[in-house]
Structures are given as structure tokens and as C-alpha cells.
Design a protein around this motif. Structure first.
Motif, mmCIF file in Angstrom:
data_model
loop_
_atom_site.group_PDB
_atom_site.id
_atom_site.type_symbol
_atom_site.label_atom_id
_atom_site.label_comp_id
_atom_site.label_asym_id
_atom_site.label_seq_id
_atom_site.Cartn_x
_atom_site.Cartn_y
_atom_site.Cartn_z
ATOM 1 N N MET A 29 0.823 -1.216 0.000
ATOM 2 C CA MET A 29 0.000 0.000 0.000
ATOM 3 C C MET A 29 0.856 1.265 0.000
ATOM 4 O O MET A 29 0.591 2.206 -0.753
ATOM 5 C CB MET A 29 -0.936 -0.031 1.221
ATOM 6 N N HIS A 52 12.660 0.254 6.004
ATOM 7 C CA HIS A 52 12.264 -1.142 5.859
ATOM 8 C C HIS A 52 13.304 -2.025 6.539
ATOM 9 O O HIS A 52 14.496 -1.764 6.419
ATOM 10 C CB HIS A 52 12.129 -1.545 4.375
ATOM 11 N N ILE A 95 2.629 -0.066 7.976
ATOM 12 C CA ILE A 95 2.888 -1.435 8.457
ATOM 13 C C ILE A 95 1.573 -2.187 8.658
ATOM 14 O O ILE A 95 0.502 -1.590 8.684
ATOM 15 C CB ILE A 95 3.704 -1.450 9.797
HETATM 16 N N1 LIG Z 1 -3.229 -3.780 0.720
HETATM 17 C C1 LIG Z 1 -4.431 -3.196 0.773
HETATM 18 O O1 LIG Z 1 -5.195 -3.199 -0.191
HETATM 19 C C2 LIG Z 1 -4.887 -2.457 2.016
HETATM 20 C C3 LIG Z 1 -6.172 -1.886 2.044
HETATM 21 C C4 LIG Z 1 -6.552 -1.161 3.174
HETATM 22 C C5 LIG Z 1 -5.684 -1.029 4.241
HETATM 23 N N2 LIG Z 1 -4.452 -1.606 4.191
HETATM 24 C C6 LIG Z 1 -3.565 -1.461 5.341
HETATM 25 O O2 LIG Z 1 -2.293 -1.059 4.886
HETATM 26 C C7 LIG Z 1 -1.301 -1.576 5.782
HETATM 27 C C8 LIG Z 1 -0.210 -2.196 4.961
HETATM 28 O O3 LIG Z 1 -0.760 -3.240 4.178
HETATM 29 P P1 LIG Z 1 0.051 -3.840 2.958
HETATM 30 O O4 LIG Z 1 -0.899 -4.685 2.204
HETATM 31 O O5 LIG Z 1 0.793 -2.770 2.278
HETATM 32 O O6 LIG Z 1 1.067 -4.781 3.782
HETATM 33 P P2 LIG Z 1 2.571 -5.186 3.449
HETATM 34 O O7 LIG Z 1 2.776 -5.258 1.985
HETATM 35 O O8 LIG Z 1 2.905 -6.382 4.289
HETATM 36 O O9 LIG Z 1 3.397 -3.914 3.980
HETATM 37 C C9 LIG Z 1 3.923 -3.788 5.268
HETATM 38 C C10 LIG Z 1 5.432 -3.651 5.124
HETATM 39 O O10 LIG Z 1 5.991 -3.318 6.407
HETATM 40 C C11 LIG Z 1 7.201 -4.054 6.552
HETATM 41 N N3 LIG Z 1 7.565 -4.173 7.955
HETATM 42 C C12 LIG Z 1 7.434 -5.239 8.795
HETATM 43 N N4 LIG Z 1 7.891 -4.921 10.020
HETATM 44 C C13 LIG Z 1 8.300 -3.633 9.968
HETATM 45 C C14 LIG Z 1 8.872 -2.739 10.929
HETATM 46 N N5 LIG Z 1 9.098 -3.136 12.189
HETATM 47 N N6 LIG Z 1 9.183 -1.495 10.532
HETATM 48 C C15 LIG Z 1 8.959 -1.093 9.256
HETATM 49 N N7 LIG Z 1 8.416 -1.899 8.300
HETATM 50 C C16 LIG Z 1 8.095 -3.149 8.665
HETATM 51 C C17 LIG Z 1 6.865 -5.375 5.920
HETATM 52 O O11 LIG Z 1 8.045 -6.096 5.657
HETATM 53 P P3 LIG Z 1 8.008 -7.690 5.355
HETATM 54 O O12 LIG Z 1 7.577 -7.793 3.930
HETATM 55 O O13 LIG Z 1 9.403 -8.126 5.569
HETATM 56 O O14 LIG Z 1 7.041 -8.273 6.314
HETATM 57 C C18 LIG Z 1 6.108 -4.956 4.672
HETATM 58 O O15 LIG Z 1 6.965 -4.659 3.595
HETATM 59 C C19 LIG Z 1 -1.982 -2.572 6.687
HETATM 60 O O16 LIG Z 1 -2.029 -2.066 7.984
HETATM 61 C C20 LIG Z 1 -3.359 -2.742 6.111
HETATM 62 O O17 LIG Z 1 -4.322 -2.830 7.154
HETATM 63 C C21 LIG Z 1 -4.032 -2.316 3.093
#
Ligand SMILES: NC(=O)c1ccc[n+]([C@@H]2O[C@H](COP(=O)([O-])OP(=O)(O)OC[C@H]3O[C@@H](n4cnc5c(N)ncnc54)[C@H](OP(=O)(O)O)[C@@H]3O)[C@@H](O)[C@H]2O)c1
Length: 296
Positions: A29, A52, A95
Motif C-alpha cells: 500500500m 524497511h 505497516i
Molecule cells: N493492501 C491493501 O489493499 C490495504 C487496504 C486497506 C488497508 N491496508 C492497510 O495497509 C497496511 C499495509 O498493508 P500492505 O498490504 O501494504 O502490507 P505489506 O505489503 O505487508 O506492507 C507492510 C510492510 O511493512 C514491513 N515491515 C514489517 N515490520 C516492519 C517494521 N518493524 N518497521 C517497518 N516496516 C516493517 C513489511 O516487511 P516484510 O515484507 O518483511 O514483512 C512490509 O513490507 C496494513 O495495515 C493494512 O491494514 C491495506
């Protein structure tokens, strides 16, 4: 049809000019936001920083978008607040909900008073983020998955401490993901979670069911998919451009004793409306429950 503002026009009206944006947790995201901002010419790569934990991901983001990356989250927050002239500093929390408590703990006390925190973390309340960070300016957003191609819709609301300029900057940033809707309070964020953020799930299920129905009649999966996808896309664009109520559009194609009338009869008999309404309500209750208990 969603149109992009040409880059020359952006320069004059762009509230993000001279701002800095830090992405904490640059996953799917947050990368969609960063890529959208760069694609629309709203920011230059040097205005963006990120953090990251994985070095491979840091390298990937630097190579792909030219974003300066840090291993420590606090370093990214600091880098988004240089001492030279600056018209705004935004800190995006991208995150996963499970990581939120740890990351907020790391960032506690590191934010400058005039930075604004923008959370995309599902279920995380403004009060929780503000209390954990000891920071009053917080925006809570709820995007959806089509944001990844710039066709999303994001509901957002902000705490009282967020200034008008910061709100303009947040809106401009979220428009990189598609459309935006400013809602009145966090209850409405939970409502948007059920309707628009969970929304693609409803549509994908309907899409899948229709494609399977086409296959059942004898179409190949490929042909059925093509027919269904374009029917859904075209119907949405037609509804938007005609400005007519969906019932009116439906009546226009429902001739007496015809195919639509027969199909509608079966959908009503199967309580399709009630099922959809119950699904949205259940998702709303779930969003409220998760928001109330998610403290880790
Ligand atoms: N994707 C959607 O369509 C969507 C829609 C609505 C809301 N959201 C919200 O958006 C947020 C992110 O979702 P996403 O789909 O983008 O998830 P994601 O791709 O897993 O992004 C989170 C990132 O944070 C990294 N990370 C893990 N631990 C960390 C730390 N301690 N410090 C900094 N970064 C760290 C992760 O690394 P790793 O890859 O190594 O784990 C990952 O790259 C969530 O809270 C979700 O509720 C997403």
C-alpha cells in the motif's frame, strides 16, 4: 473516466511541493502511494524517504523509485524533517496491524510537532496512535485494493490538531491512489471499511459466480471472463456517466416477460439484496470489534 492532471498544472497548485514524506513500512500500500505520487509528478524522488527492515527491499525501492531508504524507522522520520525550508512533513504508517504497537513504541517522542502522521493501518484508532506517539496530528485512512492501480477510493478523517494545509497535503497524497472521501468520524471509517475497503471482495465474488455461470452454460473460461469483466466495467462507467439511479437503469433493460425480468425474479427469490446488506453489516460489526480490541 479518471483523468490525471498534467504535470505543468500540478506545479502551480501542488500542496506537496517542498514537502517531505516518510514511509514507515514500505509494503504494497505504501509503495502504491509513493509510485502514484511520482507518476503524477506531485513529488520528486528526493522528497521521499522510507524505512524497511529488509535490505533487499530497501535496495529494490531505491532502484525502482529512487527513494532514500533507512533501516531504522526513526531515521526515516528524521530525514523527512530537514532544517532547510519546508512546507510540510508527512509520516505515513504503512505497516501491518500486528506490527503497529512495536513501531509506535520505536517512534515515540521522535516526531516534530508540525509533522503529520497518516495511518493506513486497518483498525488502528487515532487516539491510540496519538497516545502512543505523544503526537496530536494524526490522520486515519482506509484505502482499498484498486489503489494499487490508482483506481481506489480512500475514506479518511483527521484529529483536531491537523491543520488545513496538512489536510490539503493529505488529500493530494491520497488522490495518488484514486478518489478520496473525507468522512466525519472514525465510526464512518469503520463503515467505509465494510463498504469500500471490503467492497472489492463482494465484487470479486459476484464476478467469479458469473464467470462460473458462463462456464456452466458452455463458454470457455477465457470467453466467460472477458464477457463478465467488460460487463461489470461498462455498467459502472455507464451508471456514472448517465447519472441515473441503478433501478432506473435496470428498468430500462427489463422488458415484460424478458430475460432480465426472469433473472431478477430469481435473484429476489434468493434474497440477493438481503444477503449483500447482511454481509456489509457483518463486516461493519467486525471492523468495530477489531478496532476496539486491537491493542496487541
Ligand atoms: N493492501 C491493501 O489493499 C490495504 C487496504 C486497506 C488497508 N491496508 C492497510 O495497509 C497496511 C499495509 O498493508 P500492505 O498490504 O501494504 O502490507 P505489506 O505489503 O505487508 O506492507 C507492510 C510492510 O511493512 C514491513 N515491515 C514489517 N515490520 C516492519 C517494521 N518493524 N518497521 C517497518 N516496516 C516493517 C513489511 O516487511 P516484510 O515484507 O518483511 O514483512 C512490509 O513490507 C496494513 O495495515 C493494512 O491494514 C491495506
Amino acid at each position: 473516466m479518471v483523468t490525471e492532471t498534467p504535470k505543468e498544472e500540478v506545479a502551480n497548485s501542488n500542496p506537496l511541493a517542498n514537502s517531505r514524506i516518510a514511509f514507515i513500512g514500505l509494503g504494497v500500500m505504501a509503495e502504491a502511494i509513493a509510485a502514484g505520487l511520482l507518476r503524477k509528478g506531485l513529488v520528486k524522488p528526493e522528497q521521499l524517504v522510507g524505512s524497511h527492515p529488509r535490505s533487499a527491499r530497501r535496495e529494490e525501492l531505491y532502484t525502482k523509485h529512487g527513494i532514500e531508504m533507512f533501516e531504522q524507522n526513526r531515521e526515516a522520520v528524521e530525514a523527512a524533517y530537514p532544517s532547510d525550508s519546508l512546507s510540510g512533513s508527512l509520516v505515513i504508517l504503512g505497516i501491518k496491524p500486528q506490527r503497529l504497537t512495536k513501531v509506535l513504541d520505536e517512534l515515540k517522542g521522535s516526531l516534530h510537532q508540525d509533522q503529520v502522521v497518516v495511518s493506513v493501518v486497518a483498525g488502528a484508532k487515532i487516539e491510540t496512535i496519538a497516545d502512543e506517539l505523544l503526537h496530536a496530528s494524526v490522520v486515519r485512512t482506509m484505502p482499498n485494493t484498486p489503489a494499487q492501480i490508482g483506481e481506489g477510493v480512500t475514506a479518511w478523517t483527521s484529529s483536531d490538531a491537523v491543520t488545513e494545509l496538512q489536510e490539503q497535503q493529505v488529500r493530494a497524497m491520497l488522490e495518488a491512489l484514486g478518489k478520496t472521501v473525507r468522512v466525519e468520524n472514525e465510526r464512518q471509517i469503520d463503515m467505509a471499511t465494510a463498504l469500500s475497503a471490503t467492497g472489492p471482495t463482494y465484487i470479486f465474488l459476484v464476478m467469479e459466480a458469473l464467470i462460473d455461470a458462463g462456464v456452466h452454460m458452455g463458454f470457455s473460461r477465457h470467453v466467460s471472463q472477458e464477457l463478465v469483466q467488460q460487463t461489470i466495467l461498462g455498467s459502472v462507467l455507464f451508471a456514472r456517466e448517465s447519472h441515473k439511479h441503478p433501478a432506473e437503469l435496470r428498468n430500462m433493460v427489463t422488458s415484460p416477460g424478458g430475460t432480465s425480468a426472469e433473472a431478477i425474479y430469481q435473484m429476489e427469490k434468493g434474497s440477493l439484496r438481503t444477503v449483500l446488506s447482511k454481509a456489509v453489516w457483518a463486516a461493519f460489526q467486525r471492523a468495530e470489534a477489531l478496532g476496539g480490541t486491537r491493542k496487541e
